[in-house]
Write a protein that holds these residues in place. Structure first.
Motif, PDB file in Angstrom:
ATOM      1  N   PRO A 291      36.903  31.626  32.273  1.00 28.56           N
ATOM      2  CA  PRO A 291      37.578  32.102  31.652  1.00 28.56           C
ATOM      3  C   PRO A 291      36.972  33.170  31.057  1.00 28.56           C
ATOM      4  O   PRO A 291      37.627  34.366  31.296  1.00 28.56           O
ATOM      5  CB  PRO A 291      38.279  31.556  31.156  1.00 28.56           C
ATOM      6  N   PHE A 292      35.760  33.089  30.374  1.00 29.14           N
ATOM      7  CA  PHE A 292      35.278  34.136  29.634  1.00 29.14           C
ATOM      8  C   PHE A 292      34.804  35.144  30.713  1.00 29.14           C
ATOM      9  O   PHE A 292      34.238  36.048  30.332  1.00 29.14           O
ATOM     10  CB  PHE A 292      34.109  33.227  29.095  1.00 29.14           C
ATOM     11  N   GLN A 293      33.930  34.910  31.900  1.00 30.12           N
ATOM     12  CA  GLN A 293      33.248  35.482  32.843  1.00 30.12           C
ATOM     13  C   GLN A 293      34.713  36.527  33.322  1.00 30.12           C
ATOM     14  O   GLN A 293      34.293  37.768  33.398  1.00 30.12           O
ATOM     15  CB  GLN A 293      32.980  34.682  34.264  1.00 30.12           C
TER      16      GLN A 293
ATOM     17  N   THR B 204      36.846  42.132  33.280  1.00 27.96           N
ATOM     18  CA  THR B 204      37.224  42.948  33.633  1.00 27.96           C
ATOM     19  C   THR B 204      37.448  43.679  32.238  1.00 27.96           C
ATOM     20  O   THR B 204      37.550  44.603  32.701  1.00 27.96           O
ATOM     21  CB  THR B 204      39.078  42.355  32.929  1.00 27.96           C
ATOM     22  N   CYS B 205      37.235  43.320  31.408  1.00 28.23           N
ATOM     23  CA  CYS B 205      36.913  44.852  30.240  1.00 28.23           C
ATOM     24  C   CYS B 205      36.011  45.531  30.534  1.00 28.23           C
ATOM     25  O   CYS B 205      35.926  47.101  30.390  1.00 28.23           O
ATOM     26  CB  CYS B 205      36.098  44.088  29.268  1.00 28.23           C
ATOM     27  N   SER B 206      34.224  44.991  31.380  1.00 28.51           N
ATOM     28  CA  SER B 206      33.990  45.968  32.243  1.00 28.51           C
ATOM     29  C   SER B 206      34.278  46.689  32.501  1.00 28.51           C
ATOM     30  O   SER B 206      33.834  47.705  33.313  1.00 28.51           O
ATOM     31  CB  SER B 206      32.210  45.297  32.175  1.00 28.51           C
ATOM     32  N   GLY B 207      35.912  46.538  33.634  1.00 31.68           N
ATOM     33  CA  GLY B 207      35.758  47.354  34.514  1.00 31.68           C
ATOM     34  C   GLY B 207      35.447  47.094  36.240  1.00 31.68           C
ATOM     35  O   GLY B 207      35.730  47.741  37.342  1.00 31.68           O
ATOM     36  N   HIS B 208      34.720  45.981  36.673  1.00 37.10           N
ATOM     37  CA  HIS B 208      34.171  45.856  37.362  1.00 37.10           C
ATOM     38  C   HIS B 208      35.157  44.714  38.294  1.00 37.10           C
ATOM     39  O   HIS B 208      35.029  44.602  39.408  1.00 37.10           O
ATOM     40  CB  HIS B 208      33.134  44.108  37.320  1.00 37.10           C
TER      41      HIS B 208
ATOM     42  N   ALA C  93      42.428  42.539  27.853  1.00 39.75           N
ATOM     43  CA  ALA C  93      42.272  42.952  29.185  1.00 39.75           C
ATOM     44  C   ALA C  93      43.284  41.229  29.506  1.00 39.75           C
ATOM     45  O   ALA C  93      43.246  40.133  29.435  1.00 39.75           O
ATOM     46  CB  ALA C  93      40.661  42.361  29.529  1.00 39.75           C
ATOM     47  N   PHE C  94      44.454  41.259  30.735  1.00 43.30           N
ATOM     48  CA  PHE C  94      44.343  40.183  31.291  1.00 43.30           C
ATOM     49  C   PHE C  94      43.647  39.499  32.726  1.00 43.30           C
ATOM     50  O   PHE C  94      43.640  40.210  33.169  1.00 43.30           O
ATOM     51  CB  PHE C  94      46.091  40.756  31.241  1.00 43.30           C
ATOM     52  N   THR C  95      43.044  38.650  32.101  1.00 43.39           N
ATOM     53  CA  THR C  95      42.226  38.436  32.720  1.00 43.39           C
ATOM     54  C   THR C  95      42.279  37.386  33.937  1.00 43.39           C
ATOM     55  O   THR C  95      42.322  37.706  34.944  1.00 43.39           O
ATOM     56  CB  THR C  95      41.388  36.849  32.200  1.00 43.39           C
ATOM     57  N   TYR C  96      43.356  36.648  34.446  1.00 44.47           N
ATOM     58  CA  TYR C  96      43.968  36.339  35.827  1.00 44.47           C
ATOM     59  C   TYR C  96      44.375  37.588  36.636  1.00 44.47           C
ATOM     60  O   TYR C  96      44.496  36.855  37.512  1.00 44.47           O
ATOM     61  CB  TYR C  96      45.572  34.806  35.764  1.00 44.47           C
TER      62      TYR C  96
END
Length: 542
Positions: A269-271, A276-280, A449-452
């Motif tokens: 989840p942290f990755q 998501t934060c970095s836009g990758h 950031a919505f990670t999922y």
């Protein structure tokens, strides 16, 4: 989880809030004033001693010129005895006195703790890791392509590297140590730093598997100074950890950041949060195709006159972005209301709430009755969401600090957390929905950031994000995992409205199926397939 971990005056903490950092700047001004007082007091003391010294030397020079005849005068005898007794005693007393003791004590009271420095360094490392920034750029004052003109010297780089090694981030430490080595200048400080840099490089290269580089660096260290017991022990332990197959010829290229995971690769989840934060990570075009924006007029008659501007960010789960739904006058009132009521934000665990490096911000909770503007905002939220605000939690306001962030989390409560008594007013139910107001623009970073869902919502002043935390069945929706990305530059102010389940049954009724197990889209797809199969069967019968 990447762990990035300052207590100052009266237990205050500065690094976790830009608002508090401005107060730290004011404290520095007070410290400068105390320093000036200390200098003034000691300057007066030095001036007196200089004048006294000049008078004594003048008397002695005159005595030398007169020779033995100087003591024929009883006055001169008296002056010499006075100097040797009363005057020299006065000088001695003055030299022993701790002049400026009061401003010195005040200066010591104002000085912030070492933890503030570590908090600031944590923020830099967090930015480097999450946004995959280069140590060289950071040292040159370049943050994600923007040059802020502040340079770091070799000693600064060593400080950052030391913390990175301590927190087990050898890649980051390695990059900072190489930069520290490049920035070394001639002088006594360089002679002190060079062995420290090499010793830490030995450790970083060993942990990253570059055994050849480790050995070469260790040999270079030995040429500068004899190996200390600690260095020798560390070196031998690195070799021992490799076992019988160790080869000092094995070399490995050390990249500053690990490879970006592939699309189908399983990540933590942290990755996912970092990517998501970095836009990758971001949604594919076909996932955005059906999203729309427009004016909301359905939830209240008032909206026929003044509709809300709404942008769809996601359909399932529903996430909406409302534009221009809070005003500058309200923001000014909020900041005044929270000016002296900010405290380090806590994270709710299974059995308790506590300060954690997962969240670096200062927060304040205020009841809706604290100010008329809060009542106005709640009325507006009720119209925006068509939900009952009667049992909503207290308004929460947050200001994020250096590299300020809030790691990936859910807003809804785990049942164990509710049962443990940590949650206030559990009879009001779980958090059915969240409304997050952005009270400021952020120069760089600081998105939600919505990670999922691989969606990044960038802060825009006066806007608000709305989403349901729970399925209609009342089960927590795992897809709503989200986090506040680290702030690269700027100050981020947000306001949270957490809305509880009680009183919402007529606003958001349950579905005819358990939507925590199966979604409406899955049911519609199944019905579509059944319809197609039936049509095919009917055509064959004909």
């Amino acid at each position: 989880m990447l762990q990035f971990g300052l207590r100052g005056v009266s237990g205050a903490e500065f690094f976790s809030s830009i608002h508090m950092m401005t107060k730290a700047f004011e404290y520095e001004q007070k410290m400068l004033r105390q320093m000036q007082k200390f200098l003034n007091n000691n300057q007066q003391k030095l001036d007196f001693l200089k004048d006294t010294l000049r008078d004594f030397e003048s008397e002695r020079n005159e005595a030398r010129e007169w020779g033995p005849a100087y003591f024929d005068s009883p006055v001169n005898k008296y002056l010499l005895n006075k100097r040797l007794t009363v005057d020299w005693q006065r000088v001695e007393n003055l030299m022993e006195t701790s002049t400026g003791e009061k401003p010195l004590k005040r200066l010591q009271e104002l000085r912030i703790g070492k933890g503030e420095l570590e908090g600031a360094l944590d923020g830099i490392l967090r930015l480097q890791f999450v946004y995959r920034l280069k140590a060289k750029d950071l040292a040159n004052g370049i943050l994600d392509g923007v040059n802020y003109g502040t340079q770091l010297n070799s000693e600064h780089c060593v400080d950052i590297a030391r913390l990175a090694l301590r927190d087990q981030h050898p890649r980051l430490a390695h990059s900072w140590l190489l930069e520290a080595n490049e920035r070394l200048t001639s002088g006594e400080k360089s002679l002190e730093l060079k062995p420290q840099i090499l010793a830490m490089l030995v450790q970083a290269k060993a942990e990253l598997g570059d055994l050849r580089g480790m050995n070469e660096t260790y040999q270079e260290l030995l040429q500068i100074q004899p190996a200390s017991e600690e260095h020798r022990r560390n070196y031998e332990s690195f070799l021992l950890a490799q076992g019988d197959k160790v080869s000092l010829n094995e070399s490995q290229i050390i990249e500053e950041h690990g490879p970006i995971p592939k699309e189908d690769e399983v990540v933590t989840p942290f990755q996912a949060f970092c990517l998501t934060c970095s836009g990758h990570w971001e949604p594919k075009p076909h996932e955005l195709r059906d999203l729309r924006c427009g004016y909301l007029t359905e939830t209240h008659p008032f909206l026929w006159i003044a509709p809300f501007k709404v942008e769809e960010l996601n359909h399932d789960p529903l996430i909406l972005l409302f534009h221009d739904v809070i005003y500058q006058s309200e923001i000014d009132a909020i900041k005044e209301l929270t000016r002296n009521n900010l405290n380090r934000g806590q994270v709710t665990g299974l059995n308790s709430s506590s300060v954690s490096n997962v969240r670096t911000s200062q927060t304040s909770f205020r009841p809706v009755t604290a100010h008329k503007v809060l009542e106005t905002i709640d009325k507006r939220v009720g119209i925006m969401t068509d939900l009952n605000m009667k049992y909503a939690e207290d308004h929460q306001f947050s200001n994020y600090g250096i590299g300020g962030h809030y790691g990936e989390h859910y807003d809804w409560f785990n049942q164990i957390t509710i049962d443990s008594g940590v949650v206030s007013n559990p009879e009001h139910g779980n958090r059915i929905a969240t409304v997050l107001f952005y009270l400021s623009d952020v120069t760089q970073g600081g998105g939600t950031a919505f990670t999922y869902l691989k969606k990044l919502v960038k802060p825009k002043k006066y806007s608000a994000v709305f989403w349901y935390n729970l399925h209609a069945s009342g089960v927590g929706d795992l897809r709503t995992q989200h986090g506040a990305c680290p702030i690269i530059a700027g100050s981020k102010w947000v306001q949270n409205r957490w809305i509880r389940e009680l009183g919402q049954s007529d606003r958001r009724p349950c579905e005819y199926w358990d939507d925590s197990l199966v979604t409406k889209s899955m049911i519609m797809e199944s019905l579509k397939k059944e319809k197609a199969l039936k049509a095919a069967s009917d055509s064959q019968a004909i």
